[in-house]
Write a protein that holds these residues in place. Structure first.
Motif, PDB file in Angstrom:
ATOM      1  N   ARG A  92       0.829  -1.205   0.000  1.00  0.00           N
ATOM      2  CA  ARG A  92       0.000   0.000   0.000  1.00  0.00           C
ATOM      3  C   ARG A  92       0.863   1.254   0.000  1.00  0.00           C
ATOM      4  NH1 ARG A  92      -5.290   0.285   1.464  1.00  0.00           N
ATOM      5  NH2 ARG A  92      -4.909   2.132   2.757  1.00  0.00           N
ATOM      6  N   LEU A  93       1.861   1.282   0.853  1.00  0.00           N
ATOM      7  CA  LEU A  93       2.734   2.456   0.915  1.00  0.00           C
ATOM      8  C   LEU A  93       3.426   2.700  -0.421  1.00  0.00           C
ATOM      9  CD1 LEU A  93       4.272   1.937   4.470  1.00  0.00           C
ATOM     10  CD2 LEU A  93       2.786   3.819   3.755  1.00  0.00           C
ATOM     11  N   GLU A  94       3.854   1.608  -1.051  1.00  0.00           N
ATOM     12  CA  GLU A  94       4.502   1.740  -2.358  1.00  0.00           C
ATOM     13  C   GLU A  94       3.509   2.216  -3.415  1.00  0.00           C
ATOM     14  OE1 GLU A  94       8.226  -0.638  -4.315  1.00  0.00           O
ATOM     15  OE2 GLU A  94       6.576  -1.823  -3.518  1.00  0.00           O
ATOM     16  N   SER A  95       2.258   1.750  -3.317  1.00  0.00           N
ATOM     17  CA  SER A  95       1.243   2.157  -4.296  1.00  0.00           C
ATOM     18  C   SER A  95       0.892   3.632  -4.158  1.00  0.00           C
ATOM     19  CB  SER A  95      -0.027   1.307  -4.133  1.00  0.00           C
ATOM     20  OG  SER A  95      -0.746   1.665  -2.957  1.00  0.00           O
ATOM     21  N   PHE A  96       1.164   4.215  -2.973  1.00  0.00           N
ATOM     22  CA  PHE A  96       0.925   5.638  -2.760  1.00  0.00           C
ATOM     23  C   PHE A  96       2.044   6.498  -3.342  1.00  0.00           C
ATOM     24  CE2 PHE A  96      -1.308   4.401   1.476  1.00  0.00           C
ATOM     25  CZ  PHE A  96      -2.426   3.965   0.765  1.00  0.00           C
ATOM     26  N   GLY A  97       3.078   5.852  -3.867  1.00  0.00           N
ATOM     27  CA  GLY A  97       4.206   6.594  -4.427  1.00  0.00           C
ATOM     28  C   GLY A  97       5.402   6.689  -3.510  1.00  0.00           C
ATOM     29  N   ASN A  98       5.335   6.034  -2.348  1.00  0.00           N
ATOM     30  CA  ASN A  98       6.481   6.014  -1.444  1.00  0.00           C
ATOM     31  C   ASN A  98       7.519   5.015  -1.931  1.00  0.00           C
ATOM     32  OD1 ASN A  98       5.274   7.786   0.670  1.00  0.00           O
ATOM     33  ND2 ASN A  98       3.803   6.098   0.804  1.00  0.00           N
ATOM     34  N   HIS A  99       8.718   5.119  -1.391  1.00  0.00           N
ATOM     35  CA  HIS A  99       9.822   4.240  -1.786  1.00  0.00           C
ATOM     36  C   HIS A  99      10.176   3.319  -0.630  1.00  0.00           C
ATOM     37  CE1 HIS A  99      10.245   6.981  -5.161  1.00  0.00           C
ATOM     38  NE2 HIS A  99      10.271   7.974  -4.284  1.00  0.00           N
ATOM     39  N   ILE A 100      10.305   2.031  -0.914  1.00  0.00           N
ATOM     40  CA  ILE A 100      10.620   1.040   0.110  1.00  0.00           C
ATOM     41  C   ILE A 100      12.073   0.604  -0.057  1.00  0.00           C
ATOM     42  CG2 ILE A 100       9.985  -1.141   1.171  1.00  0.00           C
ATOM     43  CD1 ILE A 100       7.782   1.033   1.213  1.00  0.00           C
ATOM     44  N   ILE A 101      12.845   0.797   0.999  1.00  0.00           N
ATOM     45  CA  ILE A 101      14.224   0.301   1.028  1.00  0.00           C
ATOM     46  C   ILE A 101      14.170  -1.047   1.728  1.00  0.00           C
ATOM     47  CG2 ILE A 101      16.585   0.744   1.788  1.00  0.00           C
ATOM     48  CD1 ILE A 101      15.912   3.730   1.780  1.00  0.00           C
ATOM     49  N   ARG A 102      14.210  -2.108   0.977  1.00  0.00           N
ATOM     50  CA  ARG A 102      13.911  -3.446   1.489  1.00  0.00           C
ATOM     51  C   ARG A 102      14.844  -3.866   2.618  1.00  0.00           C
ATOM     52  NH1 ARG A 102       8.825  -4.389  -0.258  1.00  0.00           N
ATOM     53  NH2 ARG A 102       8.629  -3.556  -2.358  1.00  0.00           N
ATOM     54  N   ALA A 103      14.269  -4.587   3.573  1.00  0.00           N
ATOM     55  CA  ALA A 103      15.064  -5.140   4.668  1.00  0.00           C
ATOM     56  C   ALA A 103      16.038  -6.180   4.120  1.00  0.00           C
ATOM     57  CB  ALA A 103      14.152  -5.762   5.712  1.00  0.00           C
ATOM     58  N   GLU A 104      17.125  -6.376   4.854  1.00  0.00           N
ATOM     59  CA  GLU A 104      18.162  -7.290   4.403  1.00  0.00           C
ATOM     60  C   GLU A 104      18.100  -8.606   5.163  1.00  0.00           C
ATOM     61  OE1 GLU A 104      21.848  -5.168   4.727  1.00  0.00           O
ATOM     62  OE2 GLU A 104      21.348  -3.801   3.073  1.00  0.00           O
ATOM     63  N   HIS A 105      18.791  -9.595   4.618  1.00  0.00           N
ATOM     64  CA  HIS A 105      18.843 -10.938   5.203  1.00  0.00           C
ATOM     65  C   HIS A 105      20.029 -11.024   6.156  1.00  0.00           C
ATOM     66  CE1 HIS A 105      19.794 -15.244   5.430  1.00  0.00           C
ATOM     67  NE2 HIS A 105      18.545 -15.470   5.098  1.00  0.00           N
ATOM     68  N   GLY A 106      19.821 -11.663   7.293  1.00  0.00           N
ATOM     69  CA  GLY A 106      20.919 -11.845   8.229  1.00  0.00           C
ATOM     70  C   GLY A 106      20.422 -12.279   9.583  1.00  0.00           C
ATOM     71  N   GLU A 107      21.320 -12.293  10.564  1.00  0.00           N
ATOM     72  CA  GLU A 107      20.953 -12.663  11.925  1.00  0.00           C
ATOM     73  C   GLU A 107      20.207 -11.501  12.561  1.00  0.00           C
ATOM     74  OE1 GLU A 107      22.898 -14.368  16.095  1.00  0.00           O
ATOM     75  OE2 GLU A 107      24.177 -13.989  14.340  1.00  0.00           O
ATOM     76  N   LEU A 108      19.084 -11.808  13.213  1.00  0.00           N
ATOM     77  CA  LEU A 108      18.223 -10.794  13.802  1.00  0.00           C
ATOM     78  C   LEU A 108      18.381 -10.789  15.321  1.00  0.00           C
ATOM     79  CD1 LEU A 108      15.126 -11.612  11.603  1.00  0.00           C
ATOM     80  CD2 LEU A 108      16.817  -9.823  11.216  1.00  0.00           C
ATOM     81  N   ALA A 109      17.840  -9.761  15.963  1.00  0.00           N
ATOM     82  CA  ALA A 109      17.978  -9.632  17.412  1.00  0.00           C
ATOM     83  C   ALA A 109      17.386 -10.822  18.152  1.00  0.00           C
ATOM     84  CB  ALA A 109      17.321  -8.340  17.884  1.00  0.00           C
ATOM     85  N   SER A 110      16.384 -11.451  17.561  1.00  0.00           N
ATOM     86  CA  SER A 110      15.744 -12.612  18.190  1.00  0.00           C
ATOM     87  C   SER A 110      16.622 -13.859  18.165  1.00  0.00           C
ATOM     88  CB  SER A 110      14.434 -12.921  17.460  1.00  0.00           C
ATOM     89  OG  SER A 110      14.706 -13.328  16.121  1.00  0.00           O
ATOM     90  N   GLY A 111      17.680 -13.806  17.348  1.00  0.00           N
ATOM     91  CA  GLY A 111      18.515 -14.991  17.153  1.00  0.00           C
ATOM     92  C   GLY A 111      18.171 -15.755  15.893  1.00  0.00           C
ATOM     93  N   LEU A 112      17.008 -15.432  15.291  1.00  0.00           N
ATOM     94  CA  LEU A 112      16.633 -16.053  14.028  1.00  0.00           C
ATOM     95  C   LEU A 112      17.457 -15.454  12.892  1.00  0.00           C
ATOM     96  CD1 LEU A 112      12.737 -16.073  14.420  1.00  0.00           C
ATOM     97  CD2 LEU A 112      14.315 -17.979  14.813  1.00  0.00           C
ATOM     98  N   VAL A 113      17.509 -16.179  11.800  1.00  0.00           N
ATOM     99  CA  VAL A 113      18.207 -15.698  10.607  1.00  0.00           C
ATOM    100  C   VAL A 113      17.189 -15.586   9.484  1.00  0.00           C
ATOM    101  CG1 VAL A 113      19.978 -16.193   8.890  1.00  0.00           C
ATOM    102  CG2 VAL A 113      20.405 -16.716  11.292  1.00  0.00           C
ATOM    103  N   GLY A 114      17.126 -14.434   8.852  1.00  0.00           N
ATOM    104  CA  GLY A 114      16.176 -14.233   7.763  1.00  0.00           C
ATOM    105  C   GLY A 114      16.096 -12.773   7.388  1.00  0.00           C
ATOM    106  N   GLU A 115      15.063 -12.418   6.601  1.00  0.00           N
ATOM    107  CA  GLU A 115      14.868 -11.029   6.211  1.00  0.00           C
ATOM    108  C   GLU A 115      14.255 -10.246   7.367  1.00  0.00           C
ATOM    109  OE1 GLU A 115      15.878 -13.251   3.075  1.00  0.00           O
ATOM    110  OE2 GLU A 115      13.956 -13.606   4.045  1.00  0.00           O
ATOM    111  N   GLY A 116      14.659  -9.006   7.494  1.00  0.00           N
ATOM    112  CA  GLY A 116      14.137  -8.162   8.554  1.00  0.00           C
ATOM    113  C   GLY A 116      15.140  -7.148   9.059  1.00  0.00           C
ATOM    114  N   ARG A 117      16.421  -7.353   8.758  1.00  0.00           N
ATOM    115  CA  ARG A 117      17.450  -6.416   9.195  1.00  0.00           C
ATOM    116  C   ARG A 117      17.330  -5.092   8.453  1.00  0.00           C
ATOM    117  NH1 ARG A 117      23.413  -8.975   9.646  1.00  0.00           N
ATOM    118  NH2 ARG A 117      23.787  -6.726   9.671  1.00  0.00           N
ATOM    119  N   LEU A 118      17.493  -4.011   9.199  1.00  0.00           N
ATOM    120  CA  LEU A 118      17.509  -2.694   8.570  1.00  0.00           C
ATOM    121  C   LEU A 118      18.630  -2.630   7.543  1.00  0.00           C
ATOM    122  CD1 LEU A 118      16.506   0.311   8.583  1.00  0.00           C
ATOM    123  CD2 LEU A 118      18.327   0.737  10.260  1.00  0.00           C
ATOM    124  N   ALA A 119      18.337  -2.087   6.370  1.00  0.00           N
ATOM    125  CA  ALA A 119      19.391  -1.862   5.383  1.00  0.00           C
ATOM    126  C   ALA A 119      20.509  -1.061   6.033  1.00  0.00           C
ATOM    127  CB  ALA A 119      18.826  -1.114   4.179  1.00  0.00           C
TER     128      ALA A 119
END
Length: 413
Positions: free
Chosen positions: A145-172
């Motif tokens: 929705r935000l992108e459809s409004f004309g905003n720009h999304i800087i996609r989250a990156e893959h890596g180890e997260l604060a929870s200890g899980l590994v995946g997408e969600g890290r701040l660029a």
């Protein structure tokens, strides 16, 4: 730098990644930008306003009214409209799931959301959250929705997260955000996604195929799909629309914006790739597709009886050759060749016979390359005969190298 002299309003929200906002402010100021910071109340639990005020050399705002006594009548009005008009760009980094939801639905409950609704300048959201939150349908929809409004999304990156899980969600990374802003402000650019790949349709095949022998058994190979998924992620981050035709893998979708078509056999992969081919501007065939499939798969489990068991195999459809024969002049195609002997010669032959624009050569003789590794070592040969050799790198870095090669070619035509 193109960001020099630009007025950047940085929104910092309640995420563990808020600590990175200090470096982001420092890098922007060092690049010559004027930075003002608006924090949500929850962001203050992760980084102090004093830190960001010192680095930005401007007071940090978090409420619509700033008071010393605590009484609204004694304070000064923080004009959200004025802030929105002041900025050349609003950058929300990190953007929590809560802030994304508020902005996507127009809820105006604090200074940052009021500034967002008042801003006439480009707005960039850099999400940061745990992997399951990032991939939750509500977050995916809010980003859409935000992108459809004309905003720009800087996609989250893959890596180890604060929870200890590994995946997408890290701040660029802050360096990445500054680079994207710098690209945005270059004359004639106008968007982090309006580069040469903006709006391009990209078809990628990835992973192995499984050729059924009977309902229990199949023929396959050691491909994990890691290289193809990394390529899909790199294209998505560059602003392309990605269709990922994937054989069976255990990999999560690298970016919520990627459209994944899951298949099993070589024939299913061919049909899916063929369906998406005509709309594709760029085709990257990185899947390890079986060359042969059982001619007569049994509909029931084959029992162990004979000491020697023969299995009749028949050739599968050559996806690269078939699509290559249909390739239009405005389409670009990259294939992969995993070789063990006469590597270069075999790769060049595949490049020529399948009408490819590039062939990516992997050698199983190279340590750390090929199936199953998180790294790869490649040599890319183009149809003009030019060879590009790369050292052993992570597959994410290799994917970026390949995307950069394609971007360079597109910019030269």
């Amino acid at each position: 730098m193109s960001v020099t002299g630009k007025r950047i309003l940085l929104g910092v929200t309640g995420s563990i990644s808020a600590y990175k906002s200090a470096l982001l402010v420092r890098l922007l100021v060092k690049a010559g930008a004027e930075v003002r910071v608006v924090m949500t109340e929850s962001a203050k639990a992760f980084i102090t306003p004093l830190t960001l005020a010192t680095l930005s050399k401007n007071p940090v705002l978090s409420t619509l009214v700033t008071t010393e006594s605590g009484h609204i009548g004694d304070g000064s009005w923080n004009n959200h409209v004025e802030l929105g008009l002041w900025a050349d760009a609003v950058v929300v980094a990190p953007a929590s799931a809560h802030t994304l939801a508020r902005c996507a639905t127009g809820l105006c409950t604090d200074l940052l959301s009021a500034v967002y609704l008042s801003a006439r300048c480009p707005v960039f959201f850099a999400p940061a959250m745990d992997v399951d939150m990032y991939h939750h349908p509500t977050t995916v929809e809010n980003l859409r929705r935000l992108e459809s409004f004309g905003n720009h999304i800087i996609r989250a990156e893959h890596g180890e997260l604060a929870s200890g899980l590994v995946g997408e969600g890290r701040l660029a990374e802050p360096e990445t955000i500054v680079h994207l802003l710098d690209e945005f402000f270059k004359p004639g650019a106008g968007s982090v996604k309006q580069g040469i790949l903006s709006g391009k349709q990209v078809l990628i095949t990835a992973g192995p195929t499984q050729e059924p022998i009977d309902p229990v058994r199949y023929i396959s190979n050691h491909s994990t799909g890691k290289m193809g998924y990394a390529i899909a992620n790199a294209f998505a981050k560059a602003g392309a629309t990605v269709n990922l035709v994937s054989g069976p893998t255990a990999l999560p979708l690298p970016d919520p914006a990627i459209h994944r078509i899951q298949v099993r056999s070589a024939q299913e992969m061919f049909v899916a790739a063929q369906d998406a081919f005509n709309e594709a501007d760029i085709i990257v065939l990185s899947a390890a597709v079986a060359d042969y499939t059982p001619a007569h798969p049994a509909d029931r489990k084959i029992k162990k009886k004979e000491a020697v068991f023969s299995l009749e195999l028949t050739k599968t459809t050559d996806i690269a050759a078939t699509l290559g024969s249909r390739k239009r002049p405005d389409q670009w195609m990259m294939g992969f060749a995993l070789e063990t002997d006469n590597e270069y010669e075999n790769a060049v032959k595949k490049l020529q016979t399948k009408n490819l624009d590039w062939i990516v050569l992997n050698s199983l003789r190279d340590e750390g390359a090929g199936f199953g590794h998180d790294t790869n070592k490649i040599t890319v040969i183009d149809k003009g005969g030019q060879t590009h050799k790369f050292e052993l790198k992570s597959k994410d870095e290799v994917a970026q190298d390949l995307v950069n090669l394609i971007k360079k070619k597109l910019m030269s035509v």
